[in-house]
Design a protein around this motif. Structure first.
Motif, mmCIF file in Angstrom:
data_model
loop_
_atom_site.group_PDB
_atom_site.id
_atom_site.type_symbol
_atom_site.label_atom_id
_atom_site.label_comp_id
_atom_site.label_asym_id
_atom_site.label_seq_id
_atom_site.Cartn_x
_atom_site.Cartn_y
_atom_site.Cartn_z
ATOM 1 N N ARG A 165 0.841 -1.207 0.000
ATOM 2 C CA ARG A 165 0.000 0.000 0.000
ATOM 3 C C ARG A 165 0.874 1.255 0.000
ATOM 4 N NH1 ARG A 165 -5.310 0.576 0.579
ATOM 5 N NH2 ARG A 165 -6.199 2.521 1.387
ATOM 6 N N ARG A 168 -6.276 -0.766 -8.763
ATOM 7 C CA ARG A 168 -7.105 -1.569 -7.854
ATOM 8 C C ARG A 168 -7.674 -2.800 -8.565
ATOM 9 N NH1 ARG A 168 -10.093 2.185 -6.318
ATOM 10 N NH2 ARG A 168 -11.913 1.847 -7.648
ATOM 11 N N PRO A 187 -3.432 -3.897 -2.356
ATOM 12 C CA PRO A 187 -2.867 -2.694 -1.742
ATOM 13 C C PRO A 187 -3.568 -1.406 -2.146
ATOM 14 C CG PRO A 187 -1.468 -3.439 -3.538
ATOM 15 C CD PRO A 187 -2.517 -4.499 -3.345
ATOM 16 N N ALA A 188 -4.411 -1.456 -3.151
ATOM 17 C CA ALA A 188 -5.101 -0.243 -3.606
ATOM 18 C C ALA A 188 -6.562 -0.214 -3.185
ATOM 19 C CB ALA A 188 -5.008 -0.126 -5.130
ATOM 20 N N THR A 232 -9.952 1.079 2.685
ATOM 21 C CA THR A 232 -9.703 0.547 4.025
ATOM 22 C C THR A 232 -11.003 -0.004 4.601
ATOM 23 O OG1 THR A 232 -10.159 2.698 5.061
ATOM 24 C CG2 THR A 232 -7.893 2.255 4.390
ATOM 25 N N MET A 285 -7.984 5.819 -0.991
ATOM 26 C CA MET A 285 -6.621 6.332 -0.904
ATOM 27 C C MET A 285 -6.554 7.791 -1.338
ATOM 28 S SD MET A 285 -4.130 3.227 -2.108
ATOM 29 C CE MET A 285 -2.705 4.038 -1.377
#
Length: 331
Positions: free
Chosen positions: A67, A97, A113-114, A117, A123
């Protein structure tokens, strides 16, 4: 009516890093086999190439990117010489993503990682600005400049506003998509952003322009097919591309002295005018081909319709109250 499914070829020469990466190549092939439009496929390939170029420069493998690495990529995008719009960064991040989501599905990596959350925070915060539309002075300057254009270009401008067409929808129109007797045009599924076919009316004035253009078109060739044809020496009688149309509109905007005018402006203006005229939000969404009424809400806000009604109601109440107060003073 049967569903028209087209698998568009990938221009591997434009994305050599993607072509040489087995995971990225397989992911892009999957997008092609999903029947994405050629423009969407091209955007995905360019965004993937850009991301892989960053990873290569940082000596990071796509299967091990964290990330924090994606964050560095976003920082690099925003630190470039040319400032990128928030919408552009969102599009580039979406491709990252989707790519990492594919790697997860294939079992190549355990996380994305994209991804957003757990709290749902993205992000990059999405900025939603109201689209620009010309004022009356700008509009008249655009019309004056448009009078110098060819009959093809004037017809395209008329249809872009009249039916609120996106650039690709306009350039992808076929002769068979037009029904002059009912003044209806068909927007095919494969040319739409939302993959929703729709039938749209057009005005009598646009119909007159279309009739004049069709007379001119017969001098270029008699075969049916793409409605709007290129007349350049290089691409003579080929369907006009979205890039050529963008250049035409750019030159028109410069001649008019209205630099913010673009191929999408007429769509914005059409939908705003419909909102201002009192169309229901679901009617506008159907007309525009929006998948979500949240997108349509932009045009309701831009028209100021709700605020105008509230202001009028508020002023009426205020006026009545003041009249009552004056009446009480006079007693």
């Amino acid at each position: 009516m049967p569903f028209e499914f087209t698998v568009h070829p990938i221009r591997w020469d434009r994305c050599p890093l993607v072509a040489s990466d087995p995971h990225a190549q397989a992911w892009l092939l999957l997008q092609s086999h999903r029947g994405l439009s050629s423009n969407t496929l091209d955007a995905y390939s360019r965004a993937s190439e850009r991301y892989l170029a960053f990873l290569k420069s940082a000596c990071i493998a796509s299967v091990s990117a964290t990330r924090a690495d994606v964050g560095l990529y976003l920082a690099a995008l925003q630190a470039g010489e040319v400032a990128l719009a928030n919408a552009t960064i969102q599009q580039l991040l979406t491709v990252v993503r989707l790519f990492h989501g594919y790697l997860m599905e294939e079992g190549t990596r355990s996380n994305n990682p994209a991804a957003q959350t757990g709290s749902g925070r993205a992000m990059v915060a999405r900025q939603q600005k109201l689209p620009w539309i010309p004022n009356e002075e700008d509009w008249h300057r655009i019309l004056a400049a448009a009078r110098q254009e060819s009959i093809r270009n004037r017809t395209m401008l008329a249809f872009a506003y009249d039916a609120g067409l996106r650039r690709e929808e306009l350039c992808s129109l076929q002769s068979s998509d037009i029904d002059p007797s009912r003044r209806i045009l068909r927007i095919r599924t494969e040319s739409t952003k939302g993959r929703r076919e729709r039938a749209l009316p057009y005005s009598a004035s646009s119909g007159e322009l279309l009739g004049r253009y069709l007379v001119h078109r017969r001098t270029l060739g008699s075969k049916r097919g793409p409605l709007f044809l290129s007349e350049s020496h290089r691409n003579y009688t080929e369907p006009i591309s979205i890039w050529s149309w963008s250049k035409i509109v750019l030159h028109l905007a410069r001649r008019a002295g209205v630099e913010r005018f673009s191929t999408h402006t007429l769509r914005h203006l059409c939908l705003t005018d419909l909102a201002h005229s009192g169309w229901d939000i679901h009617e506008i969404a159907t007309f525009a081909g929006h998948r979500s009424v949240q997108t349509t809400l932009l045009y309701i806000h831009l028209s100021g319709r709700d605020l105008s009604l509230k202001l009028a109601a508020g002023m009426a109440q205020l006026h009545a109250r003041r009249v009552q107060m004056l009446a009480e003073v006079a007693q």
